[in-house]
Design an enzyme around this catalytic site. Structure first.
Site, PDB file in Angstrom:
ATOM      1  N   TYR A   1       0.814  -1.210   0.000  1.00 40.69           N
ATOM      2  CA  TYR A   1       0.000   0.000   0.000  1.00 40.69           C
ATOM      3  C   TYR A   1       0.852   1.266   0.000  1.00 40.69           C
ATOM      4  O   TYR A   1       1.744   1.437   0.832  1.00 40.69           O
ATOM      5  CB  TYR A   1      -0.871  -0.019   1.243  1.00 40.69           C
ATOM      6  CG  TYR A   1      -1.928   1.065   1.329  1.00 40.69           C
ATOM      7  CD1 TYR A   1      -3.117   0.952   0.628  1.00 40.69           C
ATOM      8  CD2 TYR A   1      -1.748   2.182   2.140  1.00 40.69           C
ATOM      9  CE1 TYR A   1      -4.106   1.908   0.726  1.00 40.69           C
ATOM     10  CE2 TYR A   1      -2.730   3.142   2.244  1.00 40.69           C
ATOM     11  CZ  TYR A   1      -3.907   3.011   1.532  1.00 40.69           C
ATOM     12  OH  TYR A   1      -4.877   3.967   1.643  1.00 40.69           O
TER      13      TYR A   1
ATOM     14  N   SER B   1       0.803  -7.880   1.644  1.00 36.20           N
ATOM     15  CA  SER B   1      -0.097  -6.835   2.124  1.00 36.20           C
ATOM     16  C   SER B   1      -1.078  -6.434   1.020  1.00 36.20           C
ATOM     17  O   SER B   1      -1.828  -7.277   0.532  1.00 36.20           O
ATOM     18  CB  SER B   1       0.717  -5.644   2.645  1.00 36.20           C
ATOM     19  OG  SER B   1      -0.105  -4.739   3.344  1.00 36.20           O
ATOM     20  N   GLN B   2      -1.075  -5.170   0.594  1.00 37.34           N
ATOM     21  CA  GLN B   2      -1.941  -4.792  -0.518  1.00 37.34           C
ATOM     22  C   GLN B   2      -1.678  -5.693  -1.721  1.00 37.34           C
ATOM     23  O   GLN B   2      -2.607  -6.127  -2.412  1.00 37.34           O
ATOM     24  CB  GLN B   2      -1.710  -3.338  -0.920  1.00 37.34           C
ATOM     25  CG  GLN B   2      -2.475  -2.939  -2.186  1.00 37.34           C
ATOM     26  CD  GLN B   2      -2.145  -1.547  -2.677  1.00 37.34           C
ATOM     27  OE1 GLN B   2      -2.963  -0.633  -2.582  1.00 37.34           O
ATOM     28  NE2 GLN B   2      -0.939  -1.359  -3.192  1.00 37.34           N
TER      29      GLN B   2
ATOM     30  N   HIS C   1       3.741  -7.709  10.468  1.00 39.81           N
ATOM     31  CA  HIS C   1       3.219  -7.608   9.106  1.00 39.81           C
ATOM     32  C   HIS C   1       4.127  -8.249   8.059  1.00 39.81           C
ATOM     33  O   HIS C   1       3.689  -8.496   6.947  1.00 39.81           O
ATOM     34  CB  HIS C   1       2.965  -6.141   8.769  1.00 39.81           C
ATOM     35  CG  HIS C   1       2.100  -5.936   7.567  1.00 39.81           C
ATOM     36  ND1 HIS C   1       0.912  -6.607   7.379  1.00 39.81           N
ATOM     37  CD2 HIS C   1       2.259  -5.134   6.471  1.00 39.81           C
ATOM     38  CE1 HIS C   1       0.372  -6.232   6.234  1.00 39.81           C
ATOM     39  NE2 HIS C   1       1.179  -5.348   5.664  1.00 39.81           N
TER      40      HIS C   1
ATOM     41  N   ASP D   1       0.647  -9.112  13.818  1.00 38.99           N
ATOM     42  CA  ASP D   1       0.437  -8.094  12.786  1.00 38.99           C
ATOM     43  C   ASP D   1      -0.535  -7.042  13.296  1.00 38.99           C
ATOM     44  O   ASP D   1      -1.693  -7.348  13.595  1.00 38.99           O
ATOM     45  CB  ASP D   1      -0.123  -8.770  11.525  1.00 38.99           C
ATOM     46  CG  ASP D   1      -0.105  -7.863  10.299  1.00 38.99           C
ATOM     47  OD1 ASP D   1      -0.037  -6.634  10.464  1.00 38.99           O
ATOM     48  OD2 ASP D   1      -0.163  -8.403   9.179  1.00 38.99           O
TER      49      ASP D   1
END
Length: 318
Positions: free
Chosen positions: A91, A180-181, A295, A266
């Protein structure tokens, strides 16, 4: 410390997400519109000090025919056609430098690293939006038609289309990956292009939005809660829009072998949201649970395991 449910509760957790009835029709028409544009693939060689890889600056047509940028890295002197990995970044980030993320090509894959539109890279998003909370998560959220991830997920599907055009690539051996994203985008791509060969979703963002809005304590999910705190009467409409973009919905439509990973500490992507997508995933699947990871979800150790799994599945040229 743990940021969400304990492991036993995570294995028992099931998302309350329900896909709208026209989810598949919406995405079929969206992709048909995008594919009406020629893929417009261009490759420009990039001079680098690398001795074992060739690098190209790539442009292809995404949503609306808009130009999307990417790096293509190819192993030199490899026997073709190659398996390919299409990677999406986290992100607000970018495709980075042409000298970064060299492991996939070094392991024998054609590696397309996509620059997500409108974020920290070189690919603009020419479509405007209404009021949004600072960041990217709520841009265009007033409608499924204007929401920014409609464009981003379509770009991801077109990235798979683009890499399959390359004469160096075996179109039957294309994987999608991301952290993640990027993991959330990879899940969407795997559902929208259902014949991809494999998926790696490391701590995937953009899953189980309703749950995330209630338990996430940090950005980016707090951009959503910040938006709803300001637009108090738009809760129903907002989650109606998000129902077309939830990774749980895409997971229920993807069938390629998939590797998930999650860090139980996370504080960015709540582990329960990852398990929400994992439990719904239709295809063969594994999940690596990293008890003391945040994360990064296992980081290089997780990547090492996935490289081994991809080796046996996709048989990259050495």
């Amino acid at each position: 410390m743990l940021t969400d449910l304990g492991l036993d509760a995570l294995w028992a957790y099931r998302s309350s997400y329900e896909a709208p009835e026209d989810f598949d029709g919406f995405w079929a028409s969206t992709l048909a519109e995008a594919r009406a544009h020629d893929i417009g693939l261009t490759l420009t060689p990039v001079e680098t000090p690398l001795r074992t890889l060739d690098v190209f600056d790539v442009t292809f047509a995404g949503f609306g025919g808009h130009p999307i940028r990417a790096w293509l890295r190819l192993p030199r002197s490899a026997e073709e056609p190659l398996p390919a990995v299409v990677q999406f970044h986290g992100y607000g980030s970018s495709r980075g430098s042409e000298l970064e993320q060299l492991h996939w090509a070094s392991a024998g894959y054609a590696h397309l690293q996509v620059d997500v539109r409108g974020q920290g890279g070189v690919t603009p998003d020419p479509v405007g939006s209404g009021p949004a909370y600072p960041g990217h998560l709520t841009r265009g959220i007033e409608s499924r038609d204007t929401y920014v991830y409609r464009r981003i997920f379509t770009d991801a599907a077109r990235a798979v289309d683009a890499v399959r055009v390359l004469p160096e690539v075996d179109p039957a051996r294309v994987a999608v990956v991301g952290n993640s994203q990027g993991g959330g985008i990879a899940l969407a791509a795997a559902a929208l292009v259902p014949d991809v060969a494999a998926v790696h979703a490391q701590a995937p963002f953009l899953c189980d939005f309703r749950r995330a809005s209630l338990v996430a304590g940090g950005r980016p999910y707090t951009e959503l809660t910040g938006y709803l705190a300001t637009h108090r009467t738009r809760e129903r409409e907002t989650f109606e829009t998000l129902s077309y973009f939830d990774g749980v919905g895409f997971a229920g439509r993807a069938t390629a072998p998939a590797w998930f990973s999650v860090g139980l500490m996370d504080d960015i992507v709540p582990p329960s949201t990852v398990f929400g997508a994992y439990h719904t995933y239709r295809g063969p699947k594994e999940i690596a649970v990293w008890d003391y990871s945040a994360h990064e979800a296992g980081g290089a150790d997780d990547l090492r395991a996935v490289l081994g799994s991809f080796e046996s599945l996709l048989k990259p040229t050495k």
